[in-house]
Design a protein around this motif. Structure first.
Motif, PDB file in Angstrom:
ATOM      1  N   ASN B 356     -21.467  20.689  13.097  1.00 37.48           N
ATOM      2  CA  ASN B 356     -22.310  20.261  11.983  1.00 37.48           C
ATOM      3  C   ASN B 356     -23.772  20.053  12.399  1.00 37.48           C
ATOM      4  OD1 ASN B 356     -20.083  20.201  10.189  1.00 37.48           O
ATOM      5  ND2 ASN B 356     -19.477  18.253  11.135  1.00 37.48           N
ATOM      6  N   GLU B 357     -24.229  20.907  13.311  1.00 35.77           N
ATOM      7  CA  GLU B 357     -25.592  20.758  13.820  1.00 35.77           C
ATOM      8  C   GLU B 357     -26.617  20.831  12.699  1.00 35.77           C
ATOM      9  OE1 GLU B 357     -26.831  19.798  16.626  1.00 35.77           O
ATOM     10  OE2 GLU B 357     -24.758  19.538  17.343  1.00 35.77           O
ATOM     11  N   ALA B 358     -26.405  21.760  11.779  1.00 32.72           N
ATOM     12  CA  ALA B 358     -27.377  21.967  10.699  1.00 32.72           C
ATOM     13  C   ALA B 358     -27.517  20.711   9.857  1.00 32.72           C
ATOM     14  CB  ALA B 358     -26.929  23.146   9.825  1.00 32.72           C
ATOM     15  N   LEU B 359     -26.392  20.093   9.556  1.00 28.34           N
ATOM     16  CA  LEU B 359     -26.419  18.893   8.727  1.00 28.34           C
ATOM     17  C   LEU B 359     -27.104  17.745   9.482  1.00 28.34           C
ATOM     18  CD1 LEU B 359     -25.605  17.765   6.033  1.00 28.34           C
ATOM     19  CD2 LEU B 359     -23.438  17.038   7.036  1.00 28.34           C
ATOM     20  N   ARG B 360     -26.812  17.655  10.756  1.00 26.91           N
ATOM     21  CA  ARG B 360     -27.414  16.610  11.574  1.00 26.91           C
ATOM     22  C   ARG B 360     -28.941  16.763  11.578  1.00 26.91           C
ATOM     23  NH1 ARG B 360     -25.260  14.480  17.021  1.00 26.91           N
ATOM     24  NH2 ARG B 360     -23.487  15.768  16.484  1.00 26.91           N
ATOM     25  N   GLN B 361     -29.336  18.005  11.748  1.00 26.58           N
ATOM     26  CA  GLN B 361     -30.768  18.285  11.778  1.00 26.58           C
ATOM     27  C   GLN B 361     -31.419  17.899  10.450  1.00 26.58           C
ATOM     28  OE1 GLN B 361     -31.199  19.175  14.877  1.00 26.58           O
ATOM     29  NE2 GLN B 361     -33.348  18.675  14.495  1.00 26.58           N
ATOM     30  N   TRP B 362     -30.716  18.279   9.397  1.00 22.31           N
ATOM     31  CA  TRP B 362     -31.217  18.011   8.047  1.00 22.31           C
ATOM     32  C   TRP B 362     -31.377  16.500   7.833  1.00 22.31           C
ATOM     33  CZ3 TRP B 362     -29.527  15.463   3.670  1.00 22.31           C
ATOM     34  CH2 TRP B 362     -30.134  15.810   2.454  1.00 22.31           C
ATOM     35  N   GLY B 363     -30.417  15.769   8.315  1.00 24.39           N
ATOM     36  CA  GLY B 363     -30.420  14.320   8.147  1.00 24.39           C
ATOM     37  C   GLY B 363     -31.566  13.675   8.926  1.00 24.39           C
ATOM     38  N   LEU B 364     -31.721  14.120  10.172  1.00 23.18           N
ATOM     39  CA  LEU B 364     -32.777  13.532  10.989  1.00 23.18           C
ATOM     40  C   LEU B 364     -34.143  13.767  10.361  1.00 23.18           C
ATOM     41  CD1 LEU B 364     -31.476  14.385  14.576  1.00 23.18           C
ATOM     42  CD2 LEU B 364     -31.672  12.122  13.500  1.00 23.18           C
ATOM     43  N   GLU B 365     -34.341  14.986   9.828  1.00 27.43           N
ATOM     44  CA  GLU B 365     -35.622  15.303   9.201  1.00 27.43           C
ATOM     45  C   GLU B 365     -35.850  14.411   7.983  1.00 27.43           C
ATOM     46  OE1 GLU B 365     -35.660  19.471   8.416  1.00 27.43           O
ATOM     47  OE2 GLU B 365     -35.478  19.927  10.559  1.00 27.43           O
ATOM     48  N   LEU B 366     -34.818  14.272   7.189  1.00 27.13           N
ATOM     49  CA  LEU B 366     -34.934  13.455   5.974  1.00 27.13           C
ATOM     50  C   LEU B 366     -35.289  12.012   6.325  1.00 27.13           C
ATOM     51  CD1 LEU B 366     -34.574  13.359   2.880  1.00 27.13           C
ATOM     52  CD2 LEU B 366     -32.203  12.680   3.279  1.00 27.13           C
TER      53      LEU B 366
END
Lengths: 307, 661
Positions: B356-366
């Motif tokens: 779930n790297e993409a989701l993690r990245q998305w979350g950190l950015e948000l």
């Protein structure tokens, strides 16, 4: 008060002179008469049916008549008819042979049902009707009917409903060896009949009959009788069980038997003793016509003691 | 009027055989719902056989055939998959035996045996079905067996009317005993039991949730539990029924923590939540058998009153034994509570190392875009609301290791557990402690019974995040499908999403009268469970204890034994009075010793005949035997003879004379 046990002994001793070796049958017939019942003797010709009837009539000082039933016998031949009396210019009832105290109806099954039912009505009602007039029969009135089970051609077997009117069905059977030997070696035969002394009068007989009803029956015996009766109806052994009239007859006979044995209370032994004679002609098996085995089976399997 | 015991030992009348077969049919039919169906075929075969026997076209089944059919039957049970030693196979064997028994039923004794076995089966049936309907069936079964017993033992011709009347009367007469037994008979644990492992799959929330697990529950209209509030009922929006708390995430499946119950128990019934000044609700729950441990509460529970209940630090409560039948407990909840600051929060921040790297990245950015944790959560929910996410009960499978990313970015089709799982994950990405809560949402208020019925289809999962020193509920489903919160699932589905569920699930809705009937029936079942199945014996015991002091099982057992003994004596006295000829037993009883020595009397033999037969076989005893016969006859049948002490002595002496060598 006549002691019935003594009377019975005298009766058996006297009767033994004529129909020897048949004590039990005589005793049962005696029980039937004490119970105010009629007897059907079913047996082969020549074994002493008539002798037995005559003996009883004589010993009990009863008037005795005999009717030979044939296929052309009419009711009037039994009960009597209106006869025109020229001297009185009127019809008068001429009583038939039925007006007696002991009637031997020989070979009852040879007569037509019409004639049979004339007799059976008389047995049931104690009276006869002729041309609208009722005539009472003498008291006591007993019928001893005989029928021959062997030759069935040209006979009209009694229907179940009419068999039920006979208190007991008895059969004499062949005499045992000793009795037959005595019979054959003897010379006097029926001549003995005339020498028999009555053991009691008709009045004494009536008072003895009244005594039968006073014999006590305990609950245990009553329940045994009930079990016997119910078993005959419910066990699946019989197509036709014992009717309430049959049950009543059984009870009366057991009482009379107790009395004959000199007891004032009934025991199961009395019931067992009269059961074949009282029930044998009232029940019917699923298949076989001979109910002797059936009766024995009932007696063997119904427990005498309540569980 | 004296009644008489039937003595015929032989065959039963045909009518009775047919009654027995009918009763057998009544007994077996309900079992077919739980047993292999071919047992019904066995019954049909038995029926045909009996038919032909009674019509004389076949013989009574010979022993060899009976043994053969038993073996074939057992083989059939094995082939039907009933191998293990457990309840199902034991009961199936019992039913099979009951069926085959009637092949040889001929005598009354067999009929009596069959009726008794029928009573036993009635008890067994209640193991399978303890609903009101089951109880009704059991009553019919008992009536039928009593009828059979009557038909077998009655010494009169069997009549339906009389038989039915008699069994009804007997049942009514037994009611007081039944009620006393229900009220006072101690619910003791069984002395032995048959393992019950194959019965009843687990239902309800389990202690692990993967994305698909709740959707399968949503297909079921079966009741999960029923709740009755003592005072006010909270508004529908707050009908969050909490079951399991799932704190561990491996990238796909959420699991419960604290598996070692013994280490993490709070004292009896006390939850780690202090009540705030918010509204409090008292209620009782009747939970259907789930074969699991979890209990359900209105969020958030503050107190639990139930036997053998333990509580875990994450807000779960469970029973020591799995719930194999319905269970009733009382609890208290508050809509808002003061949370003690909780140690070990870092366990709710743990993430799996990969996936779930993409989701993690998305979350950190948000998280970097917004000012606070609270705003971060709000932004996530806003994202769900604004993007074309769709709530469906039939989402695609997300089999890959990046299942959350696939869901979040690509298909955007999911059920509550998908949304909850993704949101909880996102919270952890930003370091916010979070966990999944499994339970139910909503329910149907039953007007006539004044309770809320929650069904399996209302299963739900939501998220709790630790913000501002307290756990706060976040329900992402509210963002994607707001109606799901306000309405119950049925209504929501029929309004927004009519084609989403298989047709059958919504049966019963939108039919005014059926609806009413359904509510009424729910209410009956609820009352049944509360008053009958979960009868609080402690109340009755409390009354007794107040009077007699502490009651332990031994007291109870002694009490029951005494109760049954008195009852037995009474019955013996009554039956003795009613059924046994009063005077004959004793003289006859003296025959017992003679029989033991010389052999039994035949049923048709009178005492005199019997003793005469003995005298024939043992001439040495003739005198003594005759004397005994004479006395027994007199005592048994002469109404004037009474069995006084001297007679009794005499009787005993005469018996002993017979026995003397």
């Amino acid at each position: 008060m006549t002691d019935i046990a003594t009377v019975t002994q005298q009766l058996l001793a006297q009767a033994g002179k004529v129909v020897s070796g048949k004590d039990e049958v005589v005793r049962l017939a005696w029980v039937a008469i004490l119970s105010d019942g009629h007897v059907l003797l079913e047996d082969l010709p020549g074994v002493g049916k008539t002798s037995l009837a005559q003996t009883l009539g004589r010993l009990l000082s009863l008037d005795y008549q005999r009717v030979q039933f044939t296929s052309d016998l009419l009711p009037a031949d039994v009960i009597g008819a209106q006869v025109y009396r020229r001297d009185q210019e009127a019809f008068q009832f001429h009583p038939g042979p039925v007006f007696t105290q002991l009637l031997l109806a020989d070979e009852l099954n040879r007569a037509t049902p019409k004639a049979q039912s004339a007799l059976l009505e008389a047995m049931e009602e104690g009276q006869v009707s002729s041309d609208g007039v009722t005539h009472a029969l003498p008291v006591p009135f007993h019928v001893i009917a005989t029928q021959n089970p062997q030759s069935q051609a040209g006979t009209y077997p009694l229907p179940e409903s009419q068999l039920d009117r006979f208190f007991m069905r008895l059969s004499l059977g062949y005499p045992d060896l000793d009795s037959e030997k005595a019979l054959l070696s003897g010379t006097r035969g029926r001549a003995l009949l005339t020498e028999l002394k009555p053991v009691l009068t008709a009045d004494e007989l009536q008072s003895l009959k009244a005594d039968v009803g006073t014999v006590k029956v305990s609950d245990a015996v009553l329940s045994y009788v009930m079990r016997l009766v119910h078993s005959s109806r419910e066990s699946g052994l019989c197509r036709l069980g014992l009717s309430p009239r049959g049950a009543l007859a059984l009870m009366t006979a057991a009482r009379a038997m107790a009395l004959v044995e000199g007891r004032r209370y009934v025991m199961p032994d009395d019931v067992q003793r009269v059961f074949p004679a009282v029930a044998g002609h009232r029940i019917q098996g699923q298949r076989e016509h001979d109910t002797t085995i059936l009766v024995k089976q009932l007696l063997d399997e119904v427990d005498v003691i309540a569980a | 009027m004296t009644q008489y015991v039937p003595i015929m030992r032989r065959v039963m009348p045909l009518s009775v055989l047919w009654v027995l077969l009918l009763v057998q049919g009544i007994m077996v039919l309900p079992f077919l719902f739980y047993m292999p169906l071919w047992l019904g075929a066995v019954f049909a075969l038995v029926l045909i056989w009996r038919w032909r026997v009674t019509h004389g076209e076949m013989r009574q089944a010979p022993r060899s055939l009976i043994i053969l059919s038993i073996m074939v039957g057992i083989g059939g049970l094995l082939l039907s998959g009933l191998r293990a030693y457990n309840l199902d196979s034991a009961v199936a064997l019992c039913v099979l035996g009951y069926l085959l028994k009637s092949l040889e039923v001929m005598r009354r004794r067999d009929g009596i045996f069959q009726a008794y076995l029928g009573y036993f089966l009635t008890g067994i049936f209640l193991l399978y079905n303890y609903t009101p309907v089951g109880a009704l069936i059991a009553i019919i079964m008992v009536l039928a067996n009593t009828l059979a017993l009557h038909a077998v033992t009655a010494d009169q011709t069997f009549r339906w009317k009389r038989g039915t009347k008699l069994s009804l009367a007997l049942m009514v007469a037994a009611l007081p005993i039944m009620i006393a037994g229900f009220l006072f008979f101690p619910r003791l644990p069984p002395l032995w039991s048959i393992p019950n492992d194959e019965r009843g799959a687990q239902t309800g929330m389990s202690d692990q949730v993967d994305p698909g697990s709740i959707a399968s529950l949503a297909q079921s209209t079966a009741p999960a539990f029923r709740v009755q509030f003592d005072g006010d009922t909270p508004p529908r929006q707050q009908w969050y029924w909490r079951g399991t708390t799932l704190g561990e995430f491996d990238g796909r499946v959420w699991r419960a923590q604290f598996r070692d119950r013994n280490r993490f128990q709070w004292p009896r019934g006390q939850l780690p939540l202090a009540v705030s000044d918010a509204d409090q609700f008292d209620y009782s729950v009747v939970l259907e058998a789930t074969q699991q441990h979890w209990l359900y509460f209105l969020d958030w529970p503050t107190q639990i009153r139930g036997q053998d209940v333990y509580v875990l630090p994450d807000g779960r409560a469970a029973r020591r034994n799995s719930l194999s039948q319905t269970y009733r407990y009382e609890a208290q909840s508050a809509t808002s509570v003061n949370w003690q600051s909780e140690a070990g929060l870092q366990r709710y921040q743990r993430l799996p190392g990969q996936g779930n790297e993409a989701l993690r990245q998305w979350g950190l950015e948000l998280r970097q875009d917004v000012g606070s944790d609270a705003q971060y959560i709000a932004a996530i929910l806003e994202h769900i609301r604004s993007e074309p996410f769709r709530y469906t009960l039939q989402p695609p499978l997300y089999p890959s290791a990046d299942s959350l990313s696939d869901f979040w970015f690509d298909s955007r089709l999911g059920f509550c557990s998908h949304y909850a799982s993704a949101v909880a994950y996102l919270a952890r990405v930003a370091g916010i402690p979070s966990r999944l809560v499994g339970g139910y949402l909503g329910g149907t208020y039953n007007q006539s019974g004044d309770f809320i019925q929650v069904r399996q289809m209302e299963a739900h999962a939501w998220v709790e995040v630790w913000l501002n020193d307290r756990w706060q509920r976040v329900d992402p489903t509210a963002a994607v499908a707001p109606g799901r919160i306000d309405l119950n699932l049925d209504d929501w589905l029929s309004e927004d999403n009519p084609s989403d569920l298989p047709f059958g699930v919504r049966f019963g809705r939108n039919f005014g009268m059926l609806d009413g009937l359904g509510f009424w029936w729910d209410s009956v079942q609820y009352q049944w469970q509360v008053t009958i199945l979960n009868y609080q014996q402690s109340n009755a015991l409390g009354l007794l204890e107040a009077r007699f002091g502490r009651i332990n099982p031994w007291h109870a057992a002694a009490f029951m034994a005494a109760f049954l003994a008195v009852l037995g004596l009474l019955m013996a006295w009554f039956t003795g009075l009613l059924y046994l000829p009063r005077r004959s037993p004793e003289p006859w009883a003296s025959l017992g010793r003679v029989e033991r020595r010389y052999g039994a009397r035949h049923p048709g033999e009178t005492a005199r005949d019997y003793l005469a037969r003995l005298a024939y076989d043992y001439p040495g005893q003739r005198e003594a035997l005759a004397r005994l016969a004479q006395l027994i006859d007199t005592l048994a049948y002469d109404p004037q003879a009474t069995l006084d002490a001297s007679r009794r002595r005499d009787l005993k002496q005469r018996v002993e004379a017979c026995l003397a060598q």
